[in-house]
Design a protein around this motif. Sequence first.
Motif, short mmCIF file in Angstrom:
data_model
loop_
_atom_site.label_atom_id
_atom_site.label_comp_id
_atom_site.label_asym_id
_atom_site.label_seq_id
_atom_site.Cartn_x
_atom_site.Cartn_y
_atom_site.Cartn_z
N GLY A 174 34.33 1.04 31.52
CA GLY A 174 33.03 1.51 31.99
C GLY A 174 32.23 2.20 30.90
O GLY A 174 31.00 2.08 30.85
N CYS A 197 33.40 -4.27 27.41
CA CYS A 197 34.36 -3.79 28.41
C CYS A 197 35.79 -3.96 27.91
O CYS A 197 36.63 -3.07 28.11
N ASN A 233 40.03 1.55 33.44
CA ASN A 233 38.72 1.15 33.98
C ASN A 233 37.61 2.05 33.47
O ASN A 233 36.49 1.60 33.21
N ALA A 234 37.92 3.33 33.31
CA ALA A 234 36.91 4.26 32.80
C ALA A 234 36.55 3.93 31.36
O ALA A 234 35.38 4.05 30.95
N GLY A 275 42.84 1.94 37.26
CA GLY A 275 41.79 2.90 37.57
C GLY A 275 42.26 4.33 37.39
O GLY A 275 41.60 5.16 36.76
N SER A 334 38.99 1.50 41.86
CA SER A 334 40.35 2.03 41.83
C SER A 334 41.09 1.67 43.11
O SER A 334 40.50 1.22 44.09
N VAL A 371 35.75 -4.76 35.42
CA VAL A 371 34.66 -3.80 35.28
C VAL A 371 33.36 -4.52 34.92
O VAL A 371 32.28 -4.16 35.40
N SER A 381 41.47 -5.73 33.41
CA SER A 381 40.65 -4.57 33.77
C SER A 381 39.25 -4.69 33.19
O SER A 381 38.26 -4.38 33.87
N SER A 430 33.82 0.02 38.05
CA SER A 430 35.14 0.65 38.10
C SER A 430 35.62 0.78 39.54
O SER A 430 35.10 1.58 40.31
N SER A 451 40.56 9.44 31.67
CA SER A 451 39.59 8.97 32.66
C SER A 451 38.45 9.97 32.82
O SER A 451 37.27 9.58 32.82
N SER A 499 29.54 2.00 38.76
CA SER A 499 30.68 2.90 38.95
C SER A 499 31.24 2.86 40.36
O SER A 499 32.43 3.08 40.58
#
Length: 319
Positions: free
Chosen positions: A88, A110, A84-85, A79, A245, A238, A234, A243, A145, A169
């Motif tokens: 996303g 993803c 993860n972003a 994250g 963290s 997601v 990851s 996402s 990110s 999110s």
Amino acid sequence: MFLFLIASMMVSLVIGAVSIPLQTFIDAWLNFDKSNQLHQVLMNVRLPRILGAAIVGTSLAISGALMQGITQNPLADSGLLGINAGAGLGLAVMFAFFPDTSYRFILVACFMGAAISVGVIYLITSSNKQVMTSLRLTLAGAGISALFIAASQAIALQFNLSQDITFWSIGGISAISWSQLRLITPFFLLALLLAIINSPAITILRFGDDTAISLGKKPQRTRIVASIIVLVLSGLSVAVVGSISFVGLIVPHVLRYFVGENYRYLIPLSGLGGALLVVWADLIARSVNPPFETPFGIITALIGIPFFLYLSRKGGLRL
């Protein structure tokens, strides 16, 4: 720890907006009755939700342990480093341009978003034969990110997807189904197996590349394999909950007090610890204000942010 996880999952099964006796779950398991509403709630709502929470927690914690191992950075986490972003962003693109697509393609998107994030971070932090440093990795991850989150928000505004993107999110697991679990479980099990197989090589990395090479290991190949495992875990996380963290930051650090830096033990125990954390976070999130739910991403953030600040003050950003 495994028995505690099983007990926690059983507690989560019977506690919620409506408390259900454990005997009812046993009856539903042995003699499922489609006409029984409590059986439906247990077997088609709570059970897949809890299994999904365990898979996500395991995936995030192992991702964090692997990232910390290959970078020697105690602040590394999928994250915090933008992976993860990236996943996303892939999710946002699918929502915007392919709104009626199947969950299978959402999962692929993803994975691709996470892979792009990993690739960009490696390009930024590595030059010639120089290996990425902790500080460069952390700064690059923060920048990537921020960029991908901004891009996701721009897509959400342009296509009026703010509500959908916000849900993903901040994290939510209430809508997970058996069909989604059947799709992500093979990826999860394969990545978990590869993480365990590669755990001895991850342990050796902490002694430096020269030592690893002298022992017959290939450090760069180890990092590449670990990065692929991280982007798979990851990406599926997601795709399931959005996402989230700090799970991968907290769990490996806590367990290091008990098993040290031996990744043969740290990786499987981190998986169990991550599953425990997310199962309990989900239980707390749906028990705080029933029948409404608090997204459990907020719960993990409330735990993780103080832990992140503590690590920073203890010298977490090492060159």
